[in-house]
Structures are given as structure tokens and as C-alpha cells.
Design a protein around this motif. Sequence first.
Motif, PDB file in Angstrom:
ATOM      1  N   VAL A   1      -3.505   2.505   2.982  1.00  0.00           N
ATOM      2  CA  VAL A   1      -3.406   1.283   2.759  1.00  0.00           C
ATOM      3  C   VAL A   1      -2.310   0.652   2.826  1.00  0.00           C
ATOM      4  O   VAL A   1      -1.256   1.286   2.988  1.00  0.00           O
ATOM      5  N   THR A   2      -2.301  -0.810   2.704  1.00  0.00           N
ATOM      6  CA  THR A   2      -1.060  -1.506   3.141  1.00  0.00           C
ATOM      7  C   THR A   2      -1.018  -2.192   1.830  1.00  0.00           C
ATOM      8  O   THR A   2      -1.706  -2.944   1.073  1.00  0.00           O
TER       9      THR A   2
ATOM     10  N   THR B   1      -4.376  -3.979   1.187  1.00  0.00           N
ATOM     11  CA  THR B   1      -5.514  -4.110   2.076  1.00  0.00           C
ATOM     12  C   THR B   1      -5.507  -2.615   2.875  1.00  0.00           C
ATOM     13  O   THR B   1      -4.945  -1.763   2.737  1.00  0.00           O
TER      14      THR B   1
ATOM     15  N   ARG C   1      -9.888 -16.279  -0.302  1.00  0.00           N
ATOM     16  CA  ARG C   1      -9.962 -14.675   0.097  1.00  0.00           C
ATOM     17  C   ARG C   1      -9.746 -13.974  -1.219  1.00  0.00           C
ATOM     18  O   ARG C   1     -10.623 -13.222  -1.624  1.00  0.00           O
ATOM     19  N   TYR C   2      -8.681 -14.361  -2.114  1.00  0.00           N
ATOM     20  CA  TYR C   2      -8.648 -13.784  -3.300  1.00  0.00           C
ATOM     21  C   TYR C   2      -9.676 -14.015  -4.295  1.00  0.00           C
ATOM     22  O   TYR C   2     -10.326 -13.193  -5.133  1.00  0.00           O
TER      23      TYR C   2
ATOM     24  N   GLU D   1      -0.921  -7.707  -2.693  1.00  0.00           N
ATOM     25  CA  GLU D   1      -2.365  -7.280  -1.898  1.00  0.00           C
ATOM     26  C   GLU D   1      -2.000  -5.959  -1.504  1.00  0.00           C
ATOM     27  O   GLU D   1      -1.414  -5.475  -1.206  1.00  0.00           O
TER      28      GLU D   1
ATOM     29  N   ASP E   1      -6.858  -4.303   7.340  1.00  0.00           N
ATOM     30  CA  ASP E   1      -7.174  -5.828   7.170  1.00  0.00           C
ATOM     31  C   ASP E   1      -8.155  -6.290   6.033  1.00  0.00           C
ATOM     32  O   ASP E   1      -8.302  -7.397   5.897  1.00  0.00           O
ATOM     33  N   GLU E   2      -8.763  -5.490   5.522  1.00  0.00           N
ATOM     34  CA  GLU E   2      -9.805  -5.890   4.365  1.00  0.00           C
ATOM     35  C   GLU E   2      -9.050  -5.843   2.943  1.00  0.00           C
ATOM     36  O   GLU E   2      -8.266  -4.879   2.706  1.00  0.00           O
ATOM     37  N   LEU E   3      -9.040  -7.103   2.261  1.00  0.00           N
ATOM     38  CA  LEU E   3      -8.454  -7.059   0.931  1.00  0.00           C
ATOM     39  C   LEU E   3      -9.474  -6.154   0.144  1.00  0.00           C
ATOM     40  O   LEU E   3     -10.472  -6.920  -0.257  1.00  0.00           O
TER      41      LEU E   3
END
Length: 241
Positions: free
Chosen positions: A93-94, A148, A105-106, A146, A151-153
Motif C-alpha cells: 500500500v501507499t 491506497t 472520493r473521500y 490516504e 490507485d484505489e483509496l
Amino acid sequence: MSSLRTLVFFATPAHSCSYLPDRDATTMFVDPRARVDKRLYSQLTALGFRRSGSHYYRPHCEHCNACVPVRLDTRAFRPDRSQRRVWKRNQDVTFRLVPARFSERYYQLYAHYINERHADGDMYPPSRDQFQSFLVEGATDSWFLEITLDDELIGLAVVDVLDDGLSAIYTIFHPDYDDRSLGTLAILWQVQEARERGLPWVYLGYWISESRKMNYKTRFRPIEALLDGTWQAFDPNTRDR
């Protein structure tokens, strides 16, 4: 700018407790008109207050002291075997720390989380205004972490920076990734971040022995609790119930 000496406090009427359904609760809160800067916020946190949007509050129940403010010593913390597994499991994860703000998005992650995990709570049903007032308004050196994956939160943690530590305000995550223990992961990241900033504490809010939802907080050791007005080493196993 307000100070501890000039602050005015109010108490709510008794209302149903959010954590212990058989009890009533009373909440003390800072006058919403007060101007609370980072220094004052840090002082309030050291006195057991928490932030919810623009409101600074703490339990003030006449016949109950079940809500215990707790904080984690970042200097002495060593992850246990389970926590090390969580960190290792999430190496893909990032993390990204960004200023607290509203985004669709949040909100979509927040709404999904509330609908799936807290449909029986006082934050249901979720709304954009609720997200804004709860997690964005009143921000004082406040950030969103965040989390992710490709690229998916999948997770979002609200983090406030204080003079002596980080305050873990709230964490939401995608229910489909429950097996990744993203709540634990967010705290582990905050411990690491606090160390890098030279901050000794991560404030975890209130621990309640009778609330299973709070059990995760005392899995982080060593932990301190605010008891009788003093922060002291805390062993939840010896806490009177």
C-alpha cells in the motif's frame, strides 16, 4: 486568541450514551466562539479533550468514569507479533499525507464505511454535510492520511498535529479490505510519523473497558491513561470495571 484561563465551558443535558446503551452521558465542551489555536488545542488534549469538527469536548458524567483518555508512548513502543504481521501484510500500500479537505472520493469511502460498519450508530445515515462538519471543519494543523492500493483509496485516517504528539481523530476504510487491519495499520504509521517528527505521543482518544470497539487501543503498549488528572502508566487488565 483564547487561553485556558479565559475559556468558557458548557455542559450538555444528559443524553443516551453512544458507547454504553444502558447509561446516560453528559458532555463538557469548549465555547464554540472561542478561538482555539494549536497551542491551546494541545493543552486541551493533555487535559483529556478531543476534537470533533469545530467542537472540543470531553465526557463529564456525574456517576460514571468509564471513558478513559489514553495515549501511546512512541519512544518506547515496540510492535507485537500481530502488529508486525499487519505492517508486513501491507507493504504493497501507499501512504500520502494531505491537508484535511472535502472531496467526493473521500466522501464515497466514508459513506460506504458508515453504511456497512456503523448503520446502528449515531452517524447513520451519512451525508456530505456530516463529513464536512465532523472531519474537515475546525481543522488546526489537520491532515488526511490516504491509504491506497493500486490507485484505489482503501483507507483514510484523520490526523491532527499537536505540540507534543499526533491525535488520531478517526479512521475509515473500505470494508472489502477488512482482513488488512487498516485501523491498526493507520496507528502504526502515525507512531512512525510521530517519531520522525520528534513527538513523544499518539493520542488515541477514549478507552472504555465495556466497549469491544475500544479494545484495539490497549493492544498498543506502553500506554498511558489520564486518571485523577494525571497521565500515568496504564494496564487495562487491572482497571476496575
